[in-house]
Write an enzyme that holds these catalytic residues in place. Structure first.
Site, PDB file in Angstrom:
ATOM      1  N   THR A 147       0.854  -1.181   0.000  1.00 31.82           N
ATOM      2  CA  THR A 147       0.000   0.000   0.000  1.00 31.82           C
ATOM      3  C   THR A 147       0.891   1.233   0.000  1.00 31.82           C
ATOM      4  O   THR A 147       1.838   1.314   0.784  1.00 31.82           O
ATOM      5  CB  THR A 147      -0.951   0.032   1.210  1.00 31.82           C
ATOM      6  OG1 THR A 147      -1.527   1.328   1.317  1.00 31.82           O
ATOM      7  CG2 THR A 147      -0.269  -0.326   2.501  1.00 31.82           C
ATOM      8  N   ASN A 148       0.617   2.154  -0.895  1.00 31.93           N
ATOM      9  CA  ASN A 148       1.424   3.370  -0.977  1.00 31.93           C
ATOM     10  C   ASN A 148       1.165   4.293   0.209  1.00 31.93           C
ATOM     11  O   ASN A 148       2.098   4.771   0.847  1.00 31.93           O
ATOM     12  CB  ASN A 148       1.110   4.122  -2.276  1.00 31.93           C
ATOM     13  CG  ASN A 148       1.682   3.448  -3.488  1.00 31.93           C
ATOM     14  OD1 ASN A 148       2.822   3.678  -3.858  1.00 31.93           O
ATOM     15  ND2 ASN A 148       0.894   2.600  -4.134  1.00 31.93           N
ATOM     16  N   THR A 149      -0.088   4.547   0.504  1.00 28.82           N
ATOM     17  CA  THR A 149      -0.443   5.521   1.527  1.00 28.82           C
ATOM     18  C   THR A 149       0.113   5.142   2.894  1.00 28.82           C
ATOM     19  O   THR A 149       0.615   5.996   3.628  1.00 28.82           O
ATOM     20  CB  THR A 149      -1.971   5.698   1.596  1.00 28.82           C
ATOM     21  OG1 THR A 149      -2.454   6.059   0.288  1.00 28.82           O
ATOM     22  CG2 THR A 149      -2.356   6.784   2.589  1.00 28.82           C
TER      23      THR A 149
ATOM     24  N   CYS B 241      -0.798   4.463  -6.428  1.00 27.30           N
ATOM     25  CA  CYS B 241      -1.938   3.875  -5.722  1.00 27.30           C
ATOM     26  C   CYS B 241      -2.186   2.514  -6.349  1.00 27.30           C
ATOM     27  O   CYS B 241      -2.148   2.381  -7.578  1.00 27.30           O
ATOM     28  CB  CYS B 241      -3.169   4.767  -5.851  1.00 27.30           C
ATOM     29  SG  CYS B 241      -4.658   4.052  -5.138  1.00 27.30           S
ATOM     30  N   THR B 242      -2.442   1.520  -5.535  1.00 22.90           N
ATOM     31  CA  THR B 242      -2.586   0.155  -6.043  1.00 22.90           C
ATOM     32  C   THR B 242      -3.737  -0.004  -7.032  1.00 22.90           C
ATOM     33  O   THR B 242      -3.708  -0.907  -7.853  1.00 22.90           O
ATOM     34  CB  THR B 242      -2.757  -0.840  -4.876  1.00 22.90           C
ATOM     35  OG1 THR B 242      -3.849  -0.427  -4.073  1.00 22.90           O
ATOM     36  CG2 THR B 242      -1.503  -0.926  -4.036  1.00 22.90           C
ATOM     37  N   GLU B 243      -4.718   0.880  -6.986  1.00 17.79           N
ATOM     38  CA  GLU B 243      -5.877   0.731  -7.870  1.00 17.79           C
ATOM     39  C   GLU B 243      -5.765   1.483  -9.197  1.00 17.79           C
ATOM     40  O   GLU B 243      -6.541   1.223 -10.117  1.00 17.79           O
ATOM     41  CB  GLU B 243      -7.159   1.199  -7.154  1.00 17.79           C
ATOM     42  CG  GLU B 243      -7.659   0.279  -6.074  1.00 17.79           C
ATOM     43  CD  GLU B 243      -6.960   0.482  -4.738  1.00 17.79           C
ATOM     44  OE1 GLU B 243      -7.109  -0.378  -3.862  1.00 17.79           O
ATOM     45  OE2 GLU B 243      -6.242   1.491  -4.563  1.00 17.79           O
TER      46      GLU B 243
END
Length: 179
Positions: A17-19, A130-132
């Site tokens: 996860t980036n955040t 962002c993963t999405e």
């Protein structure tokens, strides 16, 4: 949790996860094994292509907070963020659409327009932070500049590291069916 994984025998930690990489320094300080940091992996690929300035798309914290920008600075890479208004739009599309697997052509076009503007401001590539986002934008949607998908790069690094590790044989365990 990272300490427990280390105690259980993990060779390294991957946080997909980036955040949440905003807490990476605390995790790194709490463990002896390496944390494979998304920014480090992405920066290595960016630098390999001779790029020093990239646009950033992601959640608002990824685009606006210092934790991401500062880690890229360690690799001599400058991030160019969208405007505050654009950051809000990007963030809203992530949380209202992409996390629900809702892929809208209109949203794709908005992302492409923002990416074009970042390119006009000097970005030599785009970080999909962002993963999405890779569900919405693919390289063929924006052939003007290279896209750096943090998720794909991070996963590839983890696989490469895992394949380098010499695994010990696993004991065969017999399970009894309680029925």
């Amino acid at each position: 949790m990272a300490s427990k994984l280390e105690q259980a025998g993990a060779d390294f930690i991957v946080m997909a996860t980036n955040t949440l990489h905003r807490v990476a320094p605390q995790i790194e300080a709490a463990i002896e094994i390496p944390l494979i940091h998304m920014v480090d992996v992405t920066a290595a690929e960016i630098r390999q292509q001779g790029i020093t300035k990239v646009g950033i798309l992601g959640t608002k914290p990824v685009m606006q907070a210092d934790f991401y920008r500062d880690r890229f600075k360690l690799h001599d890479i400058e991030l160019i963020a969208p405007s505050d208004r654009q950051c809000q739009i990007i963030d809203t599309i992530i949380f209202d659409e992409l996390v629900h697997r809702s892929i809208q052509d209109e949203s794709r076009q908005i992302y492409i327009e923002i990416m074009q503007e970042l390119g006009d401001r000097g970005a030599q590539g785009m970080v999909l932070g962002c993963t999405e986002i890779s569900l919405l934008v693919e390289p063929e949607d924006f052939p003007d500049l290279p896209l750096f998908d943090t998720t794909a790069l991070h996963c590839q690094k983890a696989v490469n590291l895992a394949l380098e590790i010499e695994f010990l044989p696993v004991k065969t365990m017999k399970y009894s069916n309680p029925r």
